[in-house]
Enzyme design. Structure first.
Site, PDB file in Angstrom:
ATOM      1  CE  LYS A 149      -3.451   2.378   2.788  1.00 36.43           C
ATOM      2  NZ  LYS A 149      -4.332   2.299   3.955  1.00 36.43           N
ATOM      3  CD  GLU A 164       9.644  -5.945   6.532  1.00 36.29           C
ATOM      4  OE1 GLU A 164       9.344  -4.851   5.980  1.00 36.29           O
ATOM      5  OE2 GLU A 164       9.484  -6.157   7.742  1.00 36.29           O
ATOM      6  N   GLY A 201      -4.513  -2.042   5.254  1.00 32.45           N
ATOM      7  CA  GLY A 201      -3.800  -3.205   4.732  1.00 32.45           C
ATOM      8  C   GLY A 201      -4.454  -4.517   5.129  1.00 32.45           C
ATOM      9  NE  ARG A 202      -5.926  -3.477  11.263  1.00 31.19           N
ATOM     10  CZ  ARG A 202      -5.305  -2.310  11.297  1.00 31.19           C
ATOM     11  NH1 ARG A 202      -4.162  -2.145  10.638  1.00 31.19           N
ATOM     12  NH2 ARG A 202      -5.799  -1.298  11.974  1.00 31.19           N
ATOM     13  CD  GLU A 262      -1.177  -3.878  11.646  1.00 27.70           C
ATOM     14  OE1 GLU A 262       0.012  -4.250  11.728  1.00 27.70           O
ATOM     15  OE2 GLU A 262      -1.738  -3.704  10.552  1.00 27.70           O
ATOM     16  CG  HIS A 267      -1.798 -35.013  18.633  1.00 25.30           C
ATOM     17  ND1 HIS A 267      -2.064 -36.180  19.301  1.00 25.30           N
ATOM     18  CD2 HIS A 267      -2.777 -34.885  17.699  1.00 25.30           C
ATOM     19  CE1 HIS A 267      -3.133 -36.765  18.769  1.00 25.30           C
ATOM     20  NE2 HIS A 267      -3.592 -35.982  17.802  1.00 25.30           N
ATOM     21  CE  LYS A 274       6.175  -0.737   9.440  1.00 27.28           C
ATOM     22  NZ  LYS A 274       5.127  -0.124   8.639  1.00 27.28           N
TER      23      LYS A 274
END
Ligand code: F6P
Length: 547
Positions: free
Chosen positions: A204, A210, A266-267, A352, A383, A509
């Site tokens: 965005k 990254e 974004g999410r 977030e 398990h 960041k």
């Protein structure tokens, strides 16, 4: 004006009453089930194993009404700037409004941009599916798609691509590169044929470290494969961004840049061109079915009174567990391998959005906000950590998500999967008393039997919800994801926090950017840090030199 008493205070009397009622007892109350079990099309929400009775539920509903969830919801759908700290709308619902039965109140300009972008996505998806990639400026057919993006630019699309595996057209393989860790990037560059690879750069902001680092590595790989022809290499990129100029400056041809908008968080963005990889995997008609599923939930959220409204009921159960009963975490366990990324996507959507410690108006919060969300895939996690869920000292409410009809013919496997889901929810709620455990123990003397019974006692009384999809289809997946989005919205409204900003991710960041030159040996940059960080930078440098 006196501040509203906290949610915890308002619910305290109900909580005190219900704390002393074991779920075994509550489950016998026949007035509860009709209020706590709701179906919308292919999605069933069962909250009957929450430690709630009708009176407590009504108190929660009254709270939601008093805090104005309906007016807040309508403001969101209209496109008001409800993300106050960024002065933005939160209009992810407009991205799927085309599939809605109700007229969309979103601004016409927004709807037009959404429709135009869907057309461009269809053009790309069709070109890749039919092999007519000349339309994209690519001389060869595409066999592999690499989706580069992180956070909301990764989790939702990755979840959907995996969840919809039976619907894949089979024309392309999809790969995801969220992490800046170069391991996955270099492995992909070794394995894939660059001339047949399409790279989706999804960011965005188009400023995420990254994504840009992975993008640059792939650009160099593509340029090398095209004998230094940067223009030919650039045609292998499609960018999705709200920062079109930055994408163009990166080298993506302008007609290969699909828009995002500041009114999509974004999410909440998998419904936009951020989800292009989904359309490439399953084809555009199936992508539209995903949007229609979400729109189905949107319509329900807009119309149903709180008593029947699935997102509101799910939100209220969460508020109850967090604020009235005080549970600090909850787990989402999908009994479906294809939903293995569900909890990770929801971690971002919930934590977030609601991981806030001040109100949207800047005031202090009266209540605890988002519980820690964690999870995994059943039956695998039975398990791993279910021992602690059943007999540990902390109570962890669980959302169990299951699918009634599988997309395979192994009916025995599927029955076992569903039986496990149902068994875990029942075991958490009912437990096993000391007397029941004692009755089972046959070996040894009375003292030995007693000692074993103590170990084999399950307290029970541990709440859970069950969400059952008739089948895992694009439509039901869209409904499921929108259900949680709106749950978060309602909780944000009750807590009074802005569910659409995320300032908490910024500090780290900034520090990472400042550390980079220090890692590269800039002593002056290194001197600026605290002693602990400085020592670790020095330790890394020393070990690098020791090689
Ligand atoms: O981690 C913070 C965040 O801003 C998320 O909100 C977002 O989904 C992610 O980074 C990726 O951001 P972008 O899409 O701008 O690269």
């Amino acid at each position: 004006m006196a501040a509203d008493p906290s949610i915890a205070v308002q619910l305290a009397a109900h909580a005190a009453r219900l704390r002393s009622l074991h779920l075994r007892t509550l489950l016998r109350d026949e007035t509860r089930a009709p209020r706590l079990r709701r179906r919308l099309g292919p999605l069933l929400l069962d909250l009957t194993r929450q430690k709630l009775d009708v009176a407590a539920l009504d108190a929660l509903g009254a709270l939601a009404e008093a805090r104005g969830w309906r007016a807040a919801r309508d403001a969101m759908f209209r496109g008001e700037a409800i993300n106050t700290s960024e002065r933005r709308a939160a209009l992810h619902t407009a991205l799927r409004a085309g599939g809605s039965r109700l007229p969309s109140p979103a601004p016409a300009a927004v709807r037009a941009e959404v429709a135009a972008t869907l057309e461009r996505m269809a053009h790309i998806a069709d070109a890749v599916e039919t092999g007519e990639t000349a339309a994209l400026g690519l001389p060869e057919t595409v066999t592999d798609v690499v989706h580069v993006g992180i956070g909301g630019s990764d989790l939702g699309p990755r979840l959907a691509v995996e969840a919809l595996a039976p619907y894949h057209t089979g024309r392309v393989r999809c790969h995801f590169l969220p992490n800046v860790d170069g391991d996955a990037t270099s492995t992909l560059m070794r394995r894939l044929d660059p001339r047949r690879t399409l790279v989706l750069l999804v960011s965005k902001s188009f400023g995420t470290q990254e994504t840009l680092l992975n993008g640059r590595a792939l650009r160099a790989w593509l340029v090398a494969a095209h004998d230094g022809d940067a223009e030919a290499a650039a045609r292998h990129f499609i960018a999705v961004s709200a920062n079109v100029e930055a994408a163009v400056a990166f080298g993506v041809p302008r007609n290969h840049v699909l828009p995002m908008w500041d009114w999509v968080g974004g999410r909440y963005s998998l419904w936009s061109a951020v989800g292009l990889v989904i359309a490439l995997a399953v084809g555009m008609p199936r992508f539209r079915e995903l949007l229609e599923g979400a729109a189905h939930m949107d319509d329900h959220f807009r119309e149903a009174p709180w008593q029947d409204n699935l997102p509101v009921l799910l939100a209220l159960a969460g508020i109850w567990n967090r604020n009235a009963l005080g549970y600090p975490s909850f787990a989402v366990i999908a009994y479906a391998d294809r939903l293995r990324e569900l909890y990770a996507h929801l971690q971002q959507v919930e934590m977030e959005s609601l991981g806030k410690r001040v109100r949207a108006d800047g005031g202090a919060l009266a209540d605890a906000t988002v519980p820690v969300l964690w999870g995994g895939v059943g039956s695998n996690v039975q398990h791993a950590f279910f021992q602690a869920l059943h007999q540990g000292t902390d109570v962890v409410p669980v959302d169990f998500v299951g699918v009634v009809r599988p997309d395979h013919a192994l009916a025995d496997n599927h029955d076992a999967l569903l039986a496990n889901l149902l068994a875990q929810a029942a075991a958490l709620a009912l437990g096993k008393t000391r007397e029941e455990a004692l009755a089972e123990a046959s070996a040894g003397d009375a003292a030995a039997r007693e000692a074993l019974a103590v170990q084999r006692t399950f307290p029970g009384d541990r709440p859970s919800s069950v969400i059952l999809l008739d089948a895992l289809t694009p439509h039901s997946l869209g409904m499921l994801l929108a259900l949680y989005e709106h749950k978060v919205f309602v909780q944000g409204c009750l807590w009074g926090v802005n569910a659409f900003d995320q300032w908490g991710v910024e500090l780290g960041k900034t520090i990472a950017s400042a550390i980079l030159p220090a890692l590269d040996g800039d002593a002056e940059a290194g001197a600026a840090f605290d002693p602990s960080t400085r020592a670790l930078i020095e330790a890394i440098q020393a070990r690098r030199e020791a090689r």
